[in-house]
Scaffold this active site. Structure first.
Site, short mmCIF file in Angstrom:
data_model
loop_
_atom_site.label_atom_id
_atom_site.label_comp_id
_atom_site.label_asym_id
_atom_site.label_seq_id
_atom_site.Cartn_x
_atom_site.Cartn_y
_atom_site.Cartn_z
N ASN A 105 0.84 -1.20 0.00
CA ASN A 105 0.00 0.00 0.00
C ASN A 105 0.88 1.25 0.00
O ASN A 105 0.85 2.07 0.93
CB ASN A 105 -0.92 -0.02 1.22
CG ASN A 105 -2.10 0.93 1.07
OD1 ASN A 105 -2.22 1.62 0.06
ND2 ASN A 105 -2.97 0.95 2.06
N HIS B 184 -6.91 3.01 11.19
CA HIS B 184 -7.69 1.85 10.73
C HIS B 184 -8.92 1.58 11.59
O HIS B 184 -9.84 0.90 11.13
CB HIS B 184 -6.81 0.60 10.69
CG HIS B 184 -5.98 0.48 9.45
ND1 HIS B 184 -4.76 1.09 9.32
CD2 HIS B 184 -6.20 -0.18 8.28
CE1 HIS B 184 -4.25 0.81 8.13
NE2 HIS B 184 -5.10 0.06 7.48
#
Length: 415
Positions: A295, A326
């Site tokens: 990512n 997150h």
């Protein structure tokens, strides 16, 4: 193909929605490159596309994004650029964390499944946090001078190609791409065809692994099969990410974003907006290298926002902030703690072992063993982070694969 993408979404429909976005992105590029859209109308097209996409996919929860966009414009207008980043990042993270905690309240306290539209809105909110915090830091660093016209900032926060999937594009690169919009149609169509084909291959491989996990092969009680099952399960989850990132990259390219012209060679590169290559990432033979390749635009954002601006334990602070971003689920906290310990242990192990690798066979053995160790440790991280709940922790510690994170902790203590 559409059926395959829908089936493969497994409750995460971003991949399907991003595929539906491609014709609208293609239309935007065609109208812009042929001169039918003025620069202001290009910004309006992208912003209205994001507005309608949010309402269509998130319903009333799209207001989470709209309120963040309005807040961004107000702060840009009223706050001095030198203080803008602190306000935007602080308020946005508080807003995002409140909704993450609300989802946890529904799951763990009320024992209810959250609305899928709310989960999609929170996912889009996380991506918006990346964009607007990157924008505010650019303001603070003085790389953005003109803030009198607000439409580019509004569009940047809501533009539809990146609303559901990224990858993160800097504000200046975004403005340049929107205002340029002149590319070779042959190169443009060839790139789209290639990347859509890659998505299909990734989805197909993921489906094969999913069927393998359901087969009778793993019904036998065996330590090795148990570890292999978790590794394949983790790889299946990662393939879902790779397919989604490649599709998002394709949507951005379809809108003419992420293209770079090499003046000396005269060639065009379409990989300026990319979260990395699946082959390069999975071939990483060190956990620290895997962490940097995974990512990639988010990694660059975390480095810019946290790592480079923290003097004490920047590595652990970065992984801690990533856990907060997150959602702070129990599995996510454990997963990012494992990853931080593993990366730190990898740095120490590499410094210790590198001088001793004085022959070719030792170097090759070290690479092979370290690749396997990286894969199995990453499997633990992905299972924890993706399953989120304490069930992921139980699944991990009931398997022998838990030895590998413990080994990282032991290396960190000894070395």
């Amino acid at each position: 193909m559409i059926d395959l993408l829908w089936i493969s979404s497994d409750g995460h429909p971003q991949l399907f929605y991003q595929f539906i976005n491609i014709p609208f992105a293609f239309l935007f590029h065609c109208l812009s490159s042929q001169g039918h859209l003025s620069i202001i109308n290009r910004y309006v097209y992208l912003a209205m596309g994001g507005f309608m996409l949010a309402i269509a996919t998130m319903g009333p929860y799209s207001s989470l994004l709209f309120l963040s966009a309005i807040k961004l414009l107000l702060l840009i207008h009223y706050i001095h650029p030198m203080h803008l980043h602190r306000w935007i990042l602080g308020l946005q993270m508080c807003w995002q964390t409140c909704w993450h905690l609300y989802v946890q309240y529904q799951i763990y306290w009320l024992q209810e499944a959250p609305d899928s539209r709310l989960l999609l809105a929170i996912s889009a909110l996380m991506l918006m946090t990346q964009r607007i915090s990157s924008l505010s830091l650019d303001f603070q660093e003085g790389t953005i001078s003109n803030q009198s016209i607000l439409i580019p900032f509004l569009t940047y926060s809501l533009y539809f190609p990146a609303l559901l999937g990224g990858p993160l594009c800097s504000f200046n690169a975004f403005v340049q791409s929107v205002e340029r919009q002149h590319t070779s149609m042959t190169s443009y169509l060839g790139n789209l065809t290639s990347k859509i084909s890659q998505v299909i291959v990734l989805v197909w491989i993921k489906q094969l692994f999913s069927e393998l996990l359901k087969s009778a092969t793993f019904n036998i009680d065996s330590v090795c099969l148990d570890v292999l099952w978790i590794w394949i399960f983790s790889l299946t989850l990662r393939l879902n990410y790779y397919a989604h990132w490649k599709m998002s990259e394709c949507v951005n390219n379809a809108a003419g974003l992420g293209v770079y012209f090499h003046k000396h060679s005269g060639q065009t590169s379409w990989d300026e907006l990319s979260d990395g290559s699946v082959l390069v990432t999975e071939a990483s033979s060190r956990p620290s290298v895997f962490a940097r390749k995974w990512n990639q635009t988010t990694v660059d954002w975390l480095r810019k926002i946290v790592f480079n601006r923290t003097s004490r334990s920047p590595l652990f602070m970065t992984f801690g902030f990533s856990a907060l971003w997150h959602g702070l689920h129990p599995g996510q906290i454990l997963g990012f703690l494992i990853w931080a310990v593993t990366v730190q242990a990898d740095y120490k192990l590499h410094r210790f072992s590198h001088p001793k690798l004085n022959s070719l066979w030792r170097k090759r053995l070290y690479v092979c063993v370290n690749w396997a160790f990286t894969q199995l440790t990453v499997a633990c991280v992905v299972v924890c982070v993706e399953l989120q709940s304490l069930a992921s922790v139980k699944l991990l510690w009931s398997s022998c694969i838990a030895v590998f994170p413990l080994l990282s902790a032991l290396i960190l203590i000894i070395l």
